[in-house]
Design a protein around this motif. Structure first.
Motif, mmCIF file in Angstrom:
data_model
loop_
_atom_site.group_PDB
_atom_site.id
_atom_site.type_symbol
_atom_site.label_atom_id
_atom_site.label_comp_id
_atom_site.label_asym_id
_atom_site.label_seq_id
_atom_site.Cartn_x
_atom_site.Cartn_y
_atom_site.Cartn_z
ATOM 1 N N TYR A 129 0.805 -1.223 0.000
ATOM 2 C CA TYR A 129 0.000 0.000 0.000
ATOM 3 C C TYR A 129 0.836 1.269 0.000
ATOM 4 C CZ TYR A 129 -3.804 -3.160 1.119
ATOM 5 O OH TYR A 129 -4.715 -4.167 1.076
ATOM 6 N N ARG A 132 -0.256 4.388 -1.927
ATOM 7 C CA ARG A 132 -1.615 4.917 -1.743
ATOM 8 C C ARG A 132 -1.611 6.191 -0.903
ATOM 9 N NH1 ARG A 132 -6.407 0.694 -1.473
ATOM 10 N NH2 ARG A 132 -5.484 -1.028 -2.618
ATOM 11 N N TYR A 135 -6.568 8.814 1.953
ATOM 12 C CA TYR A 135 -8.013 8.669 1.688
ATOM 13 C C TYR A 135 -8.341 7.367 0.962
ATOM 14 C CZ TYR A 135 -6.997 10.204 -3.090
ATOM 15 O OH TYR A 135 -6.488 10.299 -4.350
ATOM 16 N N GLU A 136 -7.316 6.681 0.449
ATOM 17 C CA GLU A 136 -7.540 5.398 -0.224
ATOM 18 C C GLU A 136 -7.396 4.212 0.727
ATOM 19 O OE1 GLU A 136 -5.972 6.085 -4.702
ATOM 20 O OE2 GLU A 136 -4.422 6.208 -3.165
ATOM 21 N N LEU A 137 -7.308 4.499 2.005
ATOM 22 C CA LEU A 137 -7.110 3.432 3.001
ATOM 23 C C LEU A 137 -8.270 3.384 3.974
ATOM 24 C CD1 LEU A 137 -3.400 4.216 4.000
ATOM 25 C CD2 LEU A 137 -4.163 2.428 2.415
ATOM 26 N N GLY A 140 -8.509 1.493 9.795
ATOM 27 C CA GLY A 140 -7.504 0.656 10.460
ATOM 28 C C GLY A 140 -6.142 0.777 9.786
ATOM 29 N N LEU A 171 -13.052 -3.503 14.906
ATOM 30 C CA LEU A 171 -11.722 -3.118 14.448
ATOM 31 C C LEU A 171 -10.839 -2.701 15.629
ATOM 32 C CD1 LEU A 171 -10.075 -2.874 11.913
ATOM 33 C CD2 LEU A 171 -10.885 -0.540 11.646
HETATM 34 P P1 ADP Z 1 -9.500 -2.767 7.722
HETATM 35 O O1 ADP Z 1 -9.767 -4.105 8.302
HETATM 36 O O2 ADP Z 1 -8.044 -2.380 7.802
HETATM 37 O O3 ADP Z 1 -10.395 -1.671 8.205
HETATM 38 P P2 ADP Z 1 -11.277 -2.760 5.476
HETATM 39 O O4 ADP Z 1 -11.974 -4.076 5.629
HETATM 40 O O5 ADP Z 1 -11.961 -1.526 5.909
HETATM 41 O O6 ADP Z 1 -9.819 -2.872 6.161
HETATM 42 O O7 ADP Z 1 -10.842 -2.574 3.970
HETATM 43 C C1 ADP Z 1 -10.632 -3.661 3.116
HETATM 44 C C2 ADP Z 1 -9.942 -3.239 1.836
HETATM 45 O O8 ADP Z 1 -10.618 -2.143 1.217
HETATM 46 C C3 ADP Z 1 -8.539 -2.743 2.094
HETATM 47 O O9 ADP Z 1 -7.663 -3.412 1.216
HETATM 48 C C4 ADP Z 1 -8.543 -1.277 1.801
HETATM 49 O O10 ADP Z 1 -7.349 -0.862 1.187
HETATM 50 C C5 ADP Z 1 -9.717 -1.093 0.885
HETATM 51 N N1 ADP Z 1 -10.333 0.226 1.170
HETATM 52 C C6 ADP Z 1 -10.982 0.599 2.278
HETATM 53 N N2 ADP Z 1 -11.418 1.859 2.214
HETATM 54 C C7 ADP Z 1 -10.998 2.316 0.975
HETATM 55 C C8 ADP Z 1 -11.116 3.575 0.263
HETATM 56 N N3 ADP Z 1 -11.743 4.638 0.801
HETATM 57 N N4 ADP Z 1 -10.559 3.666 -0.961
HETATM 58 C C9 ADP Z 1 -9.913 2.619 -1.498
HETATM 59 N N5 ADP Z 1 -9.774 1.399 -0.889
HETATM 60 C C10 ADP Z 1 -10.309 1.265 0.320
#
Ligand code: ADP
Ligand code: ADP
Length: 228
Positions: A129, A132, A135-137, A140, A171
């Motif tokens: 990642y 990235r 905002y793309e994460l 968590g 989470l």
């Molecule tokens: P976590 O358990 O860390 O909260 P999530 O289940 O929320 O993870 O997210 C699962 C997948 O979706 C991750 O690979 C994450 O990168 C992707 N993801 C979550 N939110 C976004 C977003 N706003 N834009 C792009 N990808 C996202």
């Protein structure tokens, strides 16, 4: 003792009550301490004093034998070697994951930087990642980037202010367990403040209760035993 906080006192300007009084805490290297208390009890003030965002009116703080506050000593925040993680992550929104982590390593040589970056990405399981933007994460993942950024310069002390409160309940438990594993793996001496007893119990080696700026249980209360 690795961390020595002695008789710290602090009163905000215009406040009639001290936010912190006679606050002492001793920590071994690698120990994780939770400071537990209700809202307004003085938890954030303790962290602000440790971080160098406030100057104590009494008492002293030493880390690894070096005094950082007290007795007319005041080491500024950026020279304290303290890492901080707050509830709102405070990642730089215009920087990728790797740029966020590299920010804390800007004083290192290029090779060392890249090595440390890779190590940190692996530690928080975000190697895929690095390009990235925040905002793309997920929440968590953002919190894990904040953790990696704070740990990257190998701080002597890590401070956490309610690090899970912006995450949803399931989470929180997952990240809490991950965090404990990472802190133990890196032998990071850490203090985190929380109002959540479950967080404190799960993460900390020892819990300090604070009320109206005073420690309620500096050490476990000794068992009273009477011999006749
Ligand atoms: P976590 O358990 O860390 O909260 P999530 O289940 O929320 O993870 O997210 C699962 C997948 O979706 C991750 O690979 C994450 O990168 C992707 N993801 C979550 N939110 C976004 C977003 N706003 N834009 C792009 N990808 C996202
Ligand atoms: P906690 O983190 O446990 O919620 P704080 O350390 O933020 O507690 O606050 C401790 C006390 O100091 C409270 O009585 C609070 O109202 C007061 N306080 C906090 N910040 C300020 C400030 N900037 N100015 C005046 N009083 C403050």
């Amino acid at each position: 003792m690795f961390v020595q906080i002695e008789n710290l006192a602090y009163r905000y300007q215009n406040a009639n009550q001290p936010a912190i009084q006679d606050f002492s805490l001793y920590m071994n290297k690698g120990e994780i301490i939770a400071i537990l208390g209700e809202s307004g009890s003085g938890k954030s003030t303790v962290l602000r004093l440790l971080a160098g965002l406030e100057i104590p009116q009494a008492g002293s703080i030493s880390i690894n034998g070096r005094q950082i506050a007290g007795d007319h000593t005041f080491i500024p925040p950026e020279k304290r070697g303290i890492g901080m993680v707050f509830q709102d992550y405070a990642l730089f929104p215009h920087m990728t994951v790797e740029k966020n982590i590299l920010f804390g390593l800007r004083h290192l040589k290029r090779m060392q930087k890249q090595e440390r970056l890779a190590e940190m990405l692996e530690l928080v399981n975000l190697s895929d990642y690095k390009k990235r933007y925040p905002y793309e994460l997920s929440g968590g993942q953002q919190q894990r980037v904040a953790l990696a950024r704070a740990l990257a310069p190998a701080p002597s002390l890590m401070l956490f202010d309610e690090p899970f409160s912006n995450l949803d309940a399931s989470l929180q438990v997952k990240i809490r367990d991950e965090l404990k594993g990472i802190l133990k793996q890196t032998n990071s001496t850490s203090i985190f403040v929380t109002h959540d007893q479950a967080d404190a119990a799960a993460l900390a080696d020892r819990t300090i209760f604070i009320k109206q700026g005073m420690v309620k249980n500096a050490e476990p209360a000794p068992n009273k035993s009477y011999s006749l």
